[in-house]
Enzyme design. Structure first.
Site, PDB file in Angstrom:
ATOM      1  N   ARG A  29     -22.266  -8.661  16.608  1.00 47.63           N
ATOM      2  CA  ARG A  29     -23.161  -7.723  15.912  1.00 47.63           C
ATOM      3  C   ARG A  29     -23.352  -8.107  14.443  1.00 47.63           C
ATOM      4  NH1 ARG A  29     -21.762  -3.024  15.111  1.00 47.63           N
ATOM      5  NH2 ARG A  29     -23.595  -1.842  15.705  1.00 47.63           N
ATOM      6  N   ASP A  62     -22.717   0.757   9.992  1.00 47.52           N
ATOM      7  CA  ASP A  62     -21.803   1.185  11.050  1.00 47.52           C
ATOM      8  C   ASP A  62     -20.697   2.076  10.526  1.00 47.52           C
ATOM      9  OD1 ASP A  62     -22.965  -0.331  13.001  1.00 47.52           O
ATOM     10  OD2 ASP A  62     -21.556  -1.995  12.833  1.00 47.52           O
TER      11      ASP A  62
END
Ligand code: ADE
Length: 256
Positions: free
Chosen positions: A154, A169
């Site tokens: 990611r 995040d």
């Protein structure tokens, strides 16, 4: 980025590594994932990969010869300093920060331990890092390696649709992400918070930060000890306790 995985169970990777984001990363050439069967590096007719432990005790230990041969084979054309990571419950505990650091490497090698562990000479000869995904013991390092690969991929530029999304995040700045909503605006009597639909970006950012702090306060207060908070945010934490107490009292009076 190229990732080589040394494992006795390459088929375990087939589902998770061929779906969704992982598959997109591979399909777009951002991730070159190669699985290697450690058993292919044995030299005896039984293709033996494990043996009983010296000093007695239960379980079996992964033999050093095939594992070291497998590692040396994949390291043959790797740049010097390529990390060789043993997945083990004895490793340092995995985190967002470690995922980001690993994503900066052009190449990585993962060794998935099995049985009661790997002969320590493997660690002495080829391992550069040991990672655990938490304080519990799984049956092998395959699932942990997949967790680490998923988390680090990611962070490779171009993998996530919205550029920089990984920076928002949970855990990116030591505080969890707050709640998220999508349509419909009302579901079973529960409304989306008004501020999210009003188009005031600064107000949305403030709301998200506050609710992220609230989620952290509620579920992971340990993180708040290390988070860099402004004075105003410190004050907010105190209001969460009051609001929480009020809400509890309210829901109690509804049920009695
Ligand atoms: N192998 C078995 N348990 C593990 C864990 N918690 N983390 C990494 N590898 C493991």
């Amino acid at each position: 980025m190229r990732i080589d995985v040394l494992t006795l169970f390459p088929a375990m990777f087939e589902g998770p590594m061929t779906e969704s984001m992982l598959w997109k990363a591979r399909d777009r050439g951002l991730l070159d994932l190669r699985l290697h069967q450690i058993r292919d590096f044995t030299t005896d007719s039984h293709r033996t990969v494990d043996d009983t432990p010296y000093g007695g005790g239960g379980g079996m230990i992964m033999k050093p010869e095939p594992v070291v041969s497998a590692a040396e084979s994949v390291l043959g054309d790797a740049p010097p300093g390529t990390p060789v990571i043993l997945m083990t419950p004895q490793g340092r505990v995995f985190s967002h920060q470690i995922a980001w650091e690993l994503a900066q490497q052009p190449r990585l090698v993962f060794l998935c331990g099995r049985y009661e562990g790997v002969d320590d000479r493997v660690r002495q000869l080829v391992i550069t890092d040991e990672i655990s995904i938490g304080d519990y013991v799984l049956t092998g390092g395959e699932l942990p390696a997949m967790v680490v690969i998923d988390a680090l991929v990611r962070h490779i530029p171009g993998v996530l649709g919205a550029e920089g999304a990984a920076a928002q995040d949970s855990h990116a700045d030591g505080v969890l992400e707050g709640p998220q909503y999508t349509r419909p605006p009302v579901f079973r009597g529960l409304s989306v918070p008004k501020v999210l639909a009003e188009g005031n970006h600064a107000a949305v950012a403030r709301w998200r930060r506050r609710e992220g702090l609230r989620a952290t306060w509620r579920n992971r207060p340990d993180l708040l000890l290390k988070a860099a908070l402004t004075e105003e945010e410190q004050y907010l934490l105190a209001t969460f306790a009051e609001e929480d107490a009020k809400q509890r009292a309210g829901s109690k009076s509804q049920t009695t």
